[in-house]
Design an enzyme around this catalytic site. Structure first.
Site, PDB file in Angstrom:
ATOM      1  CD  GLU A 413      -3.254  -0.984   1.865  1.00 48.24           C
ATOM      2  OE1 GLU A 413      -3.510   0.109   2.371  1.00 48.24           O
ATOM      3  OE2 GLU A 413      -3.956  -1.993   2.006  1.00 48.24           O
TER       4      GLU A 413
HETATM    5  C1  LIG Z   1       1.829  -9.763   0.013  1.00 44.39           C
HETATM    6  C2  LIG Z   1       1.459  -8.637  -0.895  1.00 44.39           C
HETATM    7  C3  LIG Z   1       0.132  -8.265  -1.038  1.00 44.39           C
HETATM    8  C4  LIG Z   1      -0.223  -7.229  -1.920  1.00 44.39           C
HETATM    9  N1  LIG Z   1      -1.550  -6.933  -2.108  1.00 44.39           N
HETATM   10  C5  LIG Z   1      -1.894  -6.031  -3.080  1.00 44.39           C
HETATM   11  C6  LIG Z   1      -3.267  -5.814  -3.411  1.00 44.39           C
HETATM   12  O1  LIG Z   1      -4.182  -6.371  -2.795  1.00 44.39           O
HETATM   13  N2  LIG Z   1      -3.556  -4.964  -4.430  1.00 44.39           N
HETATM   14  C7  LIG Z   1      -2.592  -4.311  -5.147  1.00 44.39           C
HETATM   15  O2  LIG Z   1      -2.918  -3.559  -6.059  1.00 44.39           O
HETATM   16  N3  LIG Z   1      -1.279  -4.493  -4.830  1.00 44.39           N
HETATM   17  C8  LIG Z   1      -0.908  -5.331  -3.830  1.00 44.39           C
HETATM   18  N4  LIG Z   1       0.416  -5.546  -3.529  1.00 44.39           N
HETATM   19  C9  LIG Z   1       1.433  -4.800  -4.253  1.00 44.39           C
HETATM   20  C10 LIG Z   1       2.144  -3.748  -3.422  1.00 44.39           C
HETATM   21  O3  LIG Z   1       1.303  -2.650  -3.212  1.00 44.39           O
HETATM   22  C11 LIG Z   1       3.447  -3.402  -4.156  1.00 44.39           C
HETATM   23  O4  LIG Z   1       4.307  -4.495  -3.942  1.00 44.39           O
HETATM   24  C12 LIG Z   1       4.061  -2.121  -3.679  1.00 44.39           C
HETATM   25  O5  LIG Z   1       3.290  -1.027  -4.101  1.00 44.39           O
HETATM   26  C13 LIG Z   1       5.490  -1.932  -4.220  1.00 44.39           C
HETATM   27  O6  LIG Z   1       5.566  -2.166  -5.583  1.00 44.39           O
HETATM   28  P1  LIG Z   1       6.665  -3.193  -6.160  1.00 44.39           P
HETATM   29  O7  LIG Z   1       6.582  -4.428  -5.363  1.00 44.39           O
HETATM   30  O8  LIG Z   1       6.488  -3.276  -7.612  1.00 44.39           O
HETATM   31  O9  LIG Z   1       8.051  -2.523  -5.800  1.00 44.39           O
HETATM   32  P2  LIG Z   1       8.859  -1.452  -6.673  1.00 44.39           P
HETATM   33  O10 LIG Z   1       7.950  -0.395  -7.157  1.00 44.39           O
HETATM   34  O11 LIG Z   1       9.706  -2.158  -7.647  1.00 44.39           O
HETATM   35  O12 LIG Z   1       9.784  -0.811  -5.554  1.00 44.39           O
HETATM   36  C14 LIG Z   1      10.817  -1.568  -4.890  1.00 44.39           C
HETATM   37  C15 LIG Z   1      11.479  -0.693  -3.859  1.00 44.39           C
HETATM   38  O13 LIG Z   1      12.120   0.408  -4.515  1.00 44.39           O
HETATM   39  C16 LIG Z   1      12.084   1.544  -3.712  1.00 44.39           C
HETATM   40  N5  LIG Z   1      11.422   2.620  -4.465  1.00 44.39           N
HETATM   41  C17 LIG Z   1      10.506   2.534  -5.453  1.00 44.39           C
HETATM   42  N6  LIG Z   1      10.168   3.751  -5.900  1.00 44.39           N
HETATM   43  C18 LIG Z   1      10.877   4.644  -5.194  1.00 44.39           C
HETATM   44  C19 LIG Z   1      10.961   6.043  -5.150  1.00 44.39           C
HETATM   45  N7  LIG Z   1      10.207   6.831  -5.939  1.00 44.39           N
HETATM   46  N8  LIG Z   1      11.803   6.626  -4.269  1.00 44.39           N
HETATM   47  C20 LIG Z   1      12.552   5.881  -3.440  1.00 44.39           C
HETATM   48  N9  LIG Z   1      12.510   4.541  -3.415  1.00 44.39           N
HETATM   49  C21 LIG Z   1      11.682   3.923  -4.271  1.00 44.39           C
HETATM   50  C22 LIG Z   1      11.289   1.182  -2.446  1.00 44.39           C
HETATM   51  O14 LIG Z   1      12.202   0.836  -1.422  1.00 44.39           O
HETATM   52  C23 LIG Z   1      10.527  -0.049  -2.859  1.00 44.39           C
HETATM   53  O15 LIG Z   1      10.262  -0.909  -1.767  1.00 44.39           O
HETATM   54  C24 LIG Z   1       0.785  -6.542  -2.627  1.00 44.39           C
HETATM   55  C25 LIG Z   1       2.126  -6.905  -2.452  1.00 44.39           C
HETATM   56  C26 LIG Z   1       2.471  -7.936  -1.614  1.00 44.39           C
HETATM   57  C27 LIG Z   1       3.921  -8.315  -1.478  1.00 44.39           C
END
Ligand SMILES: Cc1cc2nc3c(=O)[nH]c(=O)nc-3n(C[C@H](O)[C@H](O)[C@H](O)COP(=O)(O)OP(=O)(O)OC[C@H]3O[C@@H](n4cnc5c(N)ncnc54)[C@H](O)[C@@H]3O)c2cc1C
Length: 594
Positions: A413
């Protein structure tokens, strides 16, 4: 315009769209950035009206009875599944439609009351609280907030009782933190009766068990070559809905079903659009505000479990002929957990009350709550883990599970880094615009009106900078803390203004500066919530002739530690090793130094 400028323009345009451009009442957090203490939103400490408190008490009693008998968090973790009996039971006691209006089969609870329910579940089982959040806080939220009467009548009754389940599907491979980059397409049919959806979603909680999913997809903007995100209600029985992976095996909150699915030429009737077409990002972000509030409640519950586990062990485990609770380094941890748990509850309650009381824009407060409570909970779990020593490592105790479960909180989130940057940038937007106006007007002093406008804005900024805001506590014992808080708000405002003047536009990319500003703002908000709660409790104790409680000490400790952190964040704005940090990172990343 070069590619970078065009990208920046696009980002600014997206941000403008998301950050409600219309005139609004000044919220608490935005006020902080301008050196104001908008007391009305945070003091006196909000209370649930008596009639609803009685309903809440009875709902909590029923919920506790059910959870005591029917919920086994260890089994849920081991089997990586929440049994249907638990889901049915939660539906029976009303948890799955707590805030849905009564006319659609819900309980009509406020956010504040709902947060108490989520705190109770969060105390016991993170899988279950995430499941409830995915269904109720975000899964059906767009329907609750943006649905038409017909849509609500059609979908909500079964979703409110748990007969049907909901999910919220935003994330894709290319749209994680960059939520605006949704690639799933929704093309209108020629007769305009439906949209044809294509694309894939991943990491979606409840995807495989949901009967209705709120899905974000990109639709063409009529009359232009642009596209914008729109929210759709999609059901898995629609031809072309393909579950690619129902339960992605994972480290924590193992009971939740996190899935991947594809939509291949799925026809979705236009009646299933939620909110205005093309405004799906605003829909999504508003939905997530609610999710972040109940996130705070769940983390509060888990922190309280940490506290009781820590007390139990520190009072019973003996080493060196003493119980562990006699060692100062153990006491230090326990005191901090108590202080943090107190603050997390206060912050959750006040944030939820902002929603209940109709503040239009609470994005900053919910983002602060999410980052603050998830970071504090991680510390709490780490501390109690340490107090338990080797025993924490084994699966007969809940600690290793709690640690695995809690790790998602800082990522889901909205990753905490993204939200931290968001808090700083959105918070600074108000003062930043004023500075820009002053600067632009000074550069082009062609009209008298321009001068007077600049002068007025300048005076306003200066006025806020010199004044220490008044913090209206009623208890004399809290005067010292209130004065400290007031002078820290003033120092914060000076620091924000200085950062804006020093760095100007490049501050948009200076995340190390943003982080300190956001962290200071978060602690200022947390301290305010603690002070407000403490004041209300002291007033009540005085009325009842009671003496000070352990909670008062925890509150006091929180304030002292929070004030110290704020001073340190602000000092770090001028005394830091940022250049070396970035040079080292660039060097190991093989990038040219900027
Ligand atoms: C168990 C689980 C349940 C989930 N449930 C849902 C759901 O119900 N619905 C839904 O839509 N999504 C869901 N998600 C998705 C979740 O919201 C995303 O994993 C989250 O938004 C991060 O996106 P990403 O994993 O693609 O990480 P990325 O966007 O690849 O980011 C990886 C890391 O990079 C860093 N980063 C990224 N951007 C920036 C920035 N601008 N500045 C500084 N650092 C940055 C942060 O440290 C981040 O943790 C779920 C994820 C998990 C693991």
């Amino acid at each position: 315009m070069n590619k970078l400028d065009a990208q920046r323009q696009k980002e600014i345009q997206q941000a403008e769209e998301l950050l409600f451009a219309g005139p609004q009442t000044l919220g608490f957090a935005k006020g902080l950035f301008q050196g104001h203490f908008v007391a009305d939103w945070v003091m006196p400490y909000p209370r649930i009206p008596e009639a609803q408190q009685l309903e809440l008490d009875s709902a909590l009693t029923e919920l506790r009875r059910f959870l005591d008998a029917g919920l086994d968090p260890a089994e849920i973790d081991r089997n990586a599944d929440i049994p249907r009996s638990v889901i049915d039971g939660l539906g029976r006691v009303g948890v799955l439609g707590m805030t849905a209006p009564k006319e659609y089969g819900g309980h009509g609870f406020s956010q504040m009351a709902n947060c108490k329910i989520l705190e109770e579940i969060g105390r016991r089982c993170a899988s279950t609280s995430v499941f409830v959040n995915a269904h109720h806080s975000i899964g059906i939220r767009a329907l609750l907030l943006f649905g038409t009467h017909e849509q609500k009548q059609r979908w909500l009754p079964k979703l409110s009782t748990g007969e049907q389940l909901g999910a919220f599907a935003l994330t894709e491979k290319e749209a994680g933190s960059d939520a605006a980059n949704v690639q799933m397409r929704a093309q209108p049919s020629e007769d305009g009766s439906h949209f044809i959806l294509n694309g894939e979603k991943r990491y979606i909680t409840n995807a495989a068990i949901a009967d209705v999913l709120t899905v974000m997809a990109r639709t063409p903007v009529p009359g232009t070559d642009k596209t914008a995100v729109t929210a759709f209600l999609v059901t898995p029985d629609m031809p072309g809905f393909e579950m690619l992976e129902a339960r992605m095996p994972k480290m924590g909150i193992r009971g939740t079903a996190t899935g991947r699915f594809a939509l291949r030429d799925v026809k979705v009737p236009k009646e299933n659009i939620l909110g205005p077409p093309g405004k799906g990002l605003k829909v999504a972000l508003t939905v997530l505000d609610f999710g972040r509030t109940t996130f705070g409640a769940c983390c509060t519950g888990a922190a309280k479990t940490c506290l009781s586990l820590a007390i139990e062990h520190a009072n019973t485990r003996k080493q060196f002929n003493k119980t562990l609770g006699n060692f100062h380094l153990v006491q230090k941890k326990i005191a901090r957990i108590a202080a943090d748990a107190y603050a997390m509850e206060a912050m959750t309650t006040i944030t939820a009350s902002l929603i209940d009381r109709g503040l239009e824009d609470y994005m900053l407060e919910t983002a602060m709550l999410k980052v603050f409570t998830t970071e504090r909970l991680w510390e709490c779990i780490n501390d109690v883990f340490q107090i338990y020593g080797g025993s924490a490592y084994f699966v007969d105790l809940p600690l290793e599970r709690m640690m695995r479960d809690a790790r998602i909180n800082q990522i889901g989130e909205g990753a905490n880094e993204v939200l931290t940057s968001f808090v700083a940038l959105v918070g600074m937007r108000g003062p930043g615009m004023e500075f820009k106006e002053i600067y632009d007007t000074m550069m082009k002093p062609t009209r008298e009106r321009g001068f007077s406008k600049a002068w007025a804005a300048g005076k306003h900024r200066l006025g806020a900078t010199v004044r220490v805001p008044e913090i209206p506590v009623r208890s004399a014992e809290l005067r010292w803390s209130a004065n400290q808080l007031g002078s820290l708000i003033r120092r914060f405002n000076v620091a924000v203004n200085r950062a804006l003047i020093t760095y100007r536009e490049p501050i948009l990319d200076m995340q190390l500066v943003q982080e300190r500003i956001a962290n200071a703002a978060m602690d200022l908000f947390a301290s305010t919530c603690v002070l407000s709660r403490q004041d209300a409790e002291l007033q009540l104790a005085q009325r009842n002739g009671n003496s000070s409680s352990p909670d008062q000490l925890a509150a006091d400790l929180f304030l002292r530690q929070s004030f110290r952190r704020i001073r340190s964040f602000l000092a770090g704005l001028t005394d830091n090793e940022d250049k070396t940090v970035l040079a080292t990172a660039n060097s190991v990343l093989g990038k040219p130094s900027s």
